[in-house]
Design a protein around this motif. Structure first.
Motif, PDB file in Angstrom:
ATOM      1  N   ALA A  15       0.849  -1.190   0.000  1.00 49.71           N
ATOM      2  CA  ALA A  15       0.000   0.000   0.000  1.00 49.71           C
ATOM      3  C   ALA A  15       0.887   1.243   0.000  1.00 49.71           C
ATOM      4  CB  ALA A  15      -0.916  -0.003   1.217  1.00 49.71           C
ATOM      5  N   TRP A  57      -5.834  12.387  -5.004  1.00 49.21           N
ATOM      6  CA  TRP A  57      -6.032  11.305  -4.045  1.00 49.21           C
ATOM      7  C   TRP A  57      -6.381  11.949  -2.713  1.00 49.21           C
ATOM      8  CZ3 TRP A  57      -1.578  10.121  -0.599  1.00 49.21           C
ATOM      9  CH2 TRP A  57      -1.887   9.132   0.332  1.00 49.21           C
ATOM     10  N   TYR A  61      -7.670   9.252   3.558  1.00 50.58           N
ATOM     11  CA  TYR A  61      -8.333   7.947   3.512  1.00 50.58           C
ATOM     12  C   TYR A  61      -7.292   6.877   3.152  1.00 50.58           C
ATOM     13  CZ  TYR A  61     -12.670  10.572   3.784  1.00 50.58           C
ATOM     14  OH  TYR A  61     -13.675  11.403   4.191  1.00 50.58           O
ATOM     15  N   GLY A  62      -7.681   5.849   2.407  1.00 48.40           N
ATOM     16  CA  GLY A  62      -6.817   4.712   2.170  1.00 48.40           C
ATOM     17  C   GLY A  62      -5.797   4.881   1.068  1.00 48.40           C
ATOM     18  N   GLN A  63      -4.795   4.013   1.136  1.00 50.75           N
ATOM     19  CA  GLN A  63      -3.791   3.873   0.082  1.00 50.75           C
ATOM     20  C   GLN A  63      -4.024   2.529  -0.591  1.00 50.75           C
ATOM     21  OE1 GLN A  63       0.149   4.178   1.674  1.00 50.75           O
ATOM     22  NE2 GLN A  63      -0.155   6.242   2.445  1.00 50.75           N
ATOM     23  N   PRO A  64      -3.872   2.462  -1.913  1.00 47.54           N
ATOM     24  CA  PRO A  64      -4.091   1.190  -2.609  1.00 47.54           C
ATOM     25  C   PRO A  64      -2.908   0.244  -2.447  1.00 47.54           C
ATOM     26  CG  PRO A  64      -3.434   2.889  -4.163  1.00 47.54           C
ATOM     27  CD  PRO A  64      -3.567   3.564  -2.829  1.00 47.54           C
ATOM     28  N   SER A  68      -3.804  -2.466   2.564  1.00 46.73           N
ATOM     29  CA  SER A  68      -4.805  -1.399   2.553  1.00 46.73           C
ATOM     30  C   SER A  68      -5.758  -1.581   3.727  1.00 46.73           C
ATOM     31  CB  SER A  68      -5.590  -1.442   1.236  1.00 46.73           C
ATOM     32  OG  SER A  68      -6.697  -0.576   1.292  1.00 46.73           O
ATOM     33  N   THR A  71     -10.858   2.429   1.942  1.00 50.43           N
ATOM     34  CA  THR A  71     -11.127   2.709   0.534  1.00 50.43           C
ATOM     35  C   THR A  71     -10.159   3.784   0.050  1.00 50.43           C
ATOM     36  OG1 THR A  71     -13.459   2.150   0.826  1.00 50.43           O
ATOM     37  CG2 THR A  71     -12.910   3.528  -1.073  1.00 50.43           C
ATOM     38  N   THR A  72      -9.704   3.670  -1.193  1.00 48.35           N
ATOM     39  CA  THR A  72      -8.899   4.712  -1.832  1.00 48.35           C
ATOM     40  C   THR A  72      -9.849   5.578  -2.642  1.00 48.35           C
ATOM     41  OG1 THR A  72      -6.977   3.253  -1.979  1.00 48.35           O
ATOM     42  CG2 THR A  72      -7.016   5.173  -3.439  1.00 48.35           C
ATOM     43  N   THR A 103       1.300   3.506  -8.403  1.00 46.24           N
ATOM     44  CA  THR A 103       1.561   3.985  -7.048  1.00 46.24           C
ATOM     45  C   THR A 103       3.072   4.136  -6.883  1.00 46.24           C
ATOM     46  OG1 THR A 103       1.892   1.852  -5.945  1.00 46.24           O
ATOM     47  CG2 THR A 103      -0.399   2.573  -6.257  1.00 46.24           C
ATOM     48  N   LEU A 136     -11.538   0.988  -4.790  1.00 47.74           N
ATOM     49  CA  LEU A 136     -11.200   2.264  -5.405  1.00 47.74           C
ATOM     50  C   LEU A 136     -12.493   2.972  -5.770  1.00 47.74           C
ATOM     51  CD1 LEU A 136      -9.153   4.254  -6.701  1.00 47.74           C
ATOM     52  CD2 LEU A 136      -9.301   2.850  -8.788  1.00 47.74           C
TER      53      LEU A 136
END
Length: 159
Positions: A15, A57, A61-64, A68, A71-72, A103, A136
């Motif tokens: 991530a 981005w 919130y989230g990183q892909p 993880s 949510t990204t 990424t 995503l």
């Protein structure tokens, strides 16, 4: 927050922040920059990206990728009267399209599961804000109603 087990193509990619978004079938290929919403914007879940054609981005919130925990979310502007990459979410993206998300740690492929519209006033109450690791979500203005609706693209890691 629960931690997700890596599935599909993200098993080897840790991530990390996204840097580029491409949906070849829709003709979208944009740089992704971090955007850190204010505390007020986070509380209201209001999204106001800078007025550029880049993707953003939502860094709070989230990183892909593998590991993880949320949510990204990506966002970008659609433009009235001129072509913009994010206009194509409303007009060219389709369920089943492949999304490639570069990424800092490598590339991940996602598959579009749904494309919906949502009223801007009630977007903050939408289930898109539920925590779903490795999901995503891409948000932009809906080109047929730029001031009243958003288009929402939801995708999952490609198996």
């Amino acid at each position: 927050m629960p931690s997700a087990t890596a599935v599909g193509n993200d098993a080897a990619v840790e991530a990390s922040p996204p840097t580029r978004l491409a949906i070849e079938d829709a003709g979208i290929d944009v740089e992704v920059l971090p955007l850190l919403p204010s505390e007020e914007a986070l509380a209201e879940q209001a999204i106001v990206p800078p007025l550029t054609e880049d993707g953003y981005w939502l860094a709070s919130y989230g990183q892909p990728g593998r590991g993880s925990t949320n949510t990204t979310y990506l966002t970008g502007h659609s433009w009235e009267g001129s072509e913009s990459p994010f206009n194509r979410l409303s007009t060219h993206a389709e369920v089943g399209n492949t999304i490639t998300l570069d990424t800092e740690a490598g590339s991940l492929d996602y598959v579009v599961e749904s494309i919906t519209t949502h009223d801007k006033e009630t977007l903050k109450d939408s289930d898109i804000w539920s925590i779903v690791p490795n999901r995503l979500v891409i948000i932009s203005c809906y080109t047929e109603d730029l001031w009243g609706k958003n288009v929402i693209v939801t995708a999952a890691p490609k198996p």
